[in-house]
Motif scaffolding. Sequence first.
Motif, PDB file in Angstrom:
ATOM      1  N   HIS A  35       0.821  -1.225   0.000  1.00  7.78           N
ATOM      2  CA  HIS A  35       0.000   0.000   0.000  1.00  7.78           C
ATOM      3  C   HIS A  35       0.851   1.268   0.000  1.00  7.78           C
ATOM      4  O   HIS A  35       0.308   2.369   0.029  1.00  7.78           O
ATOM      5  N   GLY A  36       2.174   1.116   0.010  1.00  5.50           N
ATOM      6  CA  GLY A  36       3.056   2.276  -0.024  1.00  5.50           C
ATOM      7  C   GLY A  36       3.100   3.053   1.278  1.00  5.50           C
ATOM      8  O   GLY A  36       3.490   4.212   1.301  1.00  5.50           O
ATOM      9  N   ILE A  37       2.724   2.428   2.372  1.00  4.99           N
ATOM     10  CA  ILE A  37       2.688   3.111   3.669  1.00  4.99           C
ATOM     11  C   ILE A  37       4.054   3.050   4.343  1.00  4.99           C
ATOM     12  O   ILE A  37       4.561   4.058   4.833  1.00  4.99           O
ATOM     13  N   VAL A  38       4.643   1.871   4.410  1.00  6.43           N
ATOM     14  CA  VAL A  38       6.005   1.687   4.913  1.00  6.43           C
ATOM     15  C   VAL A  38       6.705   0.808   3.870  1.00  6.43           C
ATOM     16  O   VAL A  38       6.403  -0.371   3.754  1.00  6.43           O
ATOM     17  N   VAL A  39       7.590   1.431   3.120  1.00  7.60           N
ATOM     18  CA  VAL A  39       8.289   0.737   2.037  1.00  7.60           C
ATOM     19  C   VAL A  39       9.758   0.588   2.443  1.00  7.60           C
ATOM     20  O   VAL A  39      10.535   1.532   2.331  1.00  7.60           O
ATOM     21  N   PRO A  40      10.123  -0.600   2.936  1.00  7.04           N
ATOM     22  CA  PRO A  40      11.503  -0.806   3.380  1.00  7.04           C
ATOM     23  C   PRO A  40      12.451  -0.943   2.192  1.00  7.04           C
ATOM     24  O   PRO A  40      12.031  -1.191   1.059  1.00  7.04           O
ATOM     25  N   ALA A  41      13.737  -0.803   2.500  1.00  6.40           N
ATOM     26  CA  ALA A  41      14.773  -1.039   1.491  1.00  6.40           C
ATOM     27  C   ALA A  41      14.794  -2.530   1.176  1.00  6.40           C
ATOM     28  O   ALA A  41      14.213  -3.349   1.903  1.00  6.40           O
ATOM     29  N   ARG A  42      15.469  -2.873   0.112  1.00  4.53           N
ATOM     30  CA  ARG A  42      15.615  -4.282  -0.253  1.00  4.53           C
ATOM     31  C   ARG A  42      17.092  -4.649  -0.259  1.00  4.53           C
ATOM     32  O   ARG A  42      17.941  -3.852  -0.666  1.00  4.53           O
ATOM     33  N   SER A  43      17.373  -5.851   0.201  1.00  2.00           N
ATOM     34  CA  SER A  43      18.752  -6.356   0.161  1.00  2.00           C
ATOM     35  C   SER A  43      19.080  -6.726  -1.287  1.00  2.00           C
ATOM     36  O   SER A  43      18.206  -6.720  -2.153  1.00  2.00           O
ATOM     37  N   ALA A  44      20.326  -7.074  -1.529  1.00  2.00           N
ATOM     38  CA  ALA A  44      20.738  -7.487  -2.875  1.00  2.00           C
ATOM     39  C   ALA A  44      19.912  -8.689  -3.343  1.00  2.00           C
ATOM     40  O   ALA A  44      19.640  -8.829  -4.530  1.00  2.00           O
ATOM     41  N   VAL A  58       5.867   1.863  11.466  1.00  2.00           N
ATOM     42  CA  VAL A  58       4.956   0.715  11.549  1.00  2.00           C
ATOM     43  C   VAL A  58       4.203   0.756  12.878  1.00  2.00           C
ATOM     44  O   VAL A  58       2.983   0.528  12.910  1.00  2.00           O
ATOM     45  N   ALA A  59       4.894   1.073  13.958  1.00  2.00           N
ATOM     46  CA  ALA A  59       4.231   1.163  15.265  1.00  2.00           C
ATOM     47  C   ALA A  59       3.170   2.259  15.248  1.00  2.00           C
ATOM     48  O   ALA A  59       2.072   2.084  15.806  1.00  2.00           O
ATOM     49  N   GLU A  60       3.463   3.375  14.591  1.00  2.00           N
ATOM     50  CA  GLU A  60       2.485   4.459  14.461  1.00  2.00           C
ATOM     51  C   GLU A  60       1.275   3.982  13.654  1.00  2.00           C
ATOM     52  O   GLU A  60       0.122   4.261  14.012  1.00  2.00           O
ATOM     53  N   LEU A  64      -2.851   3.642  14.678  1.00  2.00           N
ATOM     54  CA  LEU A  64      -3.967   4.162  13.883  1.00  2.00           C
ATOM     55  C   LEU A  64      -4.945   3.056  13.503  1.00  2.00           C
ATOM     56  O   LEU A  64      -6.164   3.235  13.578  1.00  2.00           O
ATOM     57  N   VAL A  65      -4.420   1.908  13.108  1.00  2.00           N
ATOM     58  CA  VAL A  65      -5.275   0.771  12.751  1.00  2.00           C
ATOM     59  C   VAL A  65      -6.074   0.319  13.969  1.00  2.00           C
ATOM     60  O   VAL A  65      -7.271   0.011  13.865  1.00  2.00           O
ATOM     61  N   ALA A  66      -5.455   0.324  15.150  1.00  2.00           N
ATOM     62  CA  ALA A  66      -6.158  -0.061  16.381  1.00  2.00           C
ATOM     63  C   ALA A  66      -7.301   0.897  16.689  1.00  2.00           C
ATOM     64  O   ALA A  66      -8.281   0.511  17.324  1.00  2.00           O
ATOM     65  N   GLU A  67      -7.176   2.158  16.220  1.00  2.00           N
ATOM     66  CA  GLU A  67      -8.242   3.149  16.405  1.00  2.00           C
ATOM     67  C   GLU A  67      -9.323   3.031  15.337  1.00  2.00           C
ATOM     68  O   GLU A  67     -10.297   3.780  15.352  1.00  2.00           O
ATOM     69  N   ALA A  72      -5.952   2.993   3.758  1.00  2.00           N
ATOM     70  CA  ALA A  72      -6.024   4.202   2.920  1.00  2.00           C
ATOM     71  C   ALA A  72      -6.057   5.443   3.807  1.00  2.00           C
ATOM     72  O   ALA A  72      -5.400   6.449   3.514  1.00  2.00           O
ATOM     73  N   GLY A  73      -6.790   5.372   4.895  1.00  2.00           N
ATOM     74  CA  GLY A  73      -6.846   6.484   5.846  1.00  2.00           C
ATOM     75  C   GLY A  73      -5.516   6.711   6.529  1.00  2.00           C
ATOM     76  O   GLY A  73      -5.102   7.850   6.755  1.00  2.00           O
ATOM     77  N   VAL A  74      -4.827   5.625   6.858  1.00  2.00           N
ATOM     78  CA  VAL A  74      -3.506   5.719   7.495  1.00  2.00           C
ATOM     79  C   VAL A  74      -2.542   6.465   6.572  1.00  2.00           C
ATOM     80  O   VAL A  74      -1.824   7.369   7.007  1.00  2.00           O
ATOM     81  N   ARG A  75      -2.548   6.086   5.295  1.00  2.00           N
ATOM     82  CA  ARG A  75      -1.660   6.743   4.332  1.00  2.00           C
ATOM     83  C   ARG A  75      -1.937   8.240   4.290  1.00  2.00           C
ATOM     84  O   ARG A  75      -1.036   9.062   4.312  1.00  2.00           O
ATOM     85  N   ARG A  76      -3.209   8.607   4.294  1.00  2.00           N
ATOM     86  CA  ARG A  76      -3.599  10.031   4.248  1.00  2.00           C
ATOM     87  C   ARG A  76      -3.179  10.751   5.535  1.00  2.00           C
ATOM     88  O   ARG A  76      -2.662  11.864   5.492  1.00  2.00           O
ATOM     89  N   VAL A  77      -3.407  10.132   6.691  1.00  2.00           N
ATOM     90  CA  VAL A  77      -3.034  10.734   7.979  1.00  2.00           C
ATOM     91  C   VAL A  77      -1.532  10.979   8.028  1.00  2.00           C
ATOM     92  O   VAL A  77      -1.080  12.061   8.421  1.00  2.00           O
ATOM     93  N   LEU A  78      -0.746   9.994   7.629  1.00  2.00           N
ATOM     94  CA  LEU A  78       0.709  10.134   7.671  1.00  2.00           C
ATOM     95  C   LEU A  78       1.185  11.224   6.712  1.00  2.00           C
ATOM     96  O   LEU A  78       2.078  12.006   7.049  1.00  2.00           O
TER      97      LEU A  78
END
Length: 120
Positions: A35-44, A58-60, A64-67, A72-78
């Motif tokens: 969803h493009g919310i937390v996009v980590p790096a990739r190893s080789a 992710v903890a943040e 939000l998800v717990a609330e 989609a809303g999380v992405r907008r809030v961030l």
Amino acid sequence: MALSIDDADAALYTIGQVAEMLGVQPAFLRRLDAHGIVVPARSAGGQRRYSRREIDRVAEVMDLVAEGVTLAGVRRVLTLRERVGILEEDLAAARAAAAPPEERSRADGHPVERPGAASG
């Protein structure tokens, strides 16, 4: 000596490690990536590698998800939180630039002397 472990942006943690640290399933982390919310790096080898900053994000997201916020809303809030932070910085800089010289401070914290003012 600077170590990569001291760098909050160093991609050091695997998806399994992050899932265990946060008590979530790896599938949840993969969904955040998709969803493009937390996009980590990739190893080789193409494996996800998370930084401490991404783990905090992710903890943040989890809060939000717990609330009841959807992904989609999380992405907008961030996105809005980031924009507000930038705007607050811009506003502080504009206020500092507009302040009379006697109210401005130099970077070292000492007041700026007015031209012609006696120093004491």
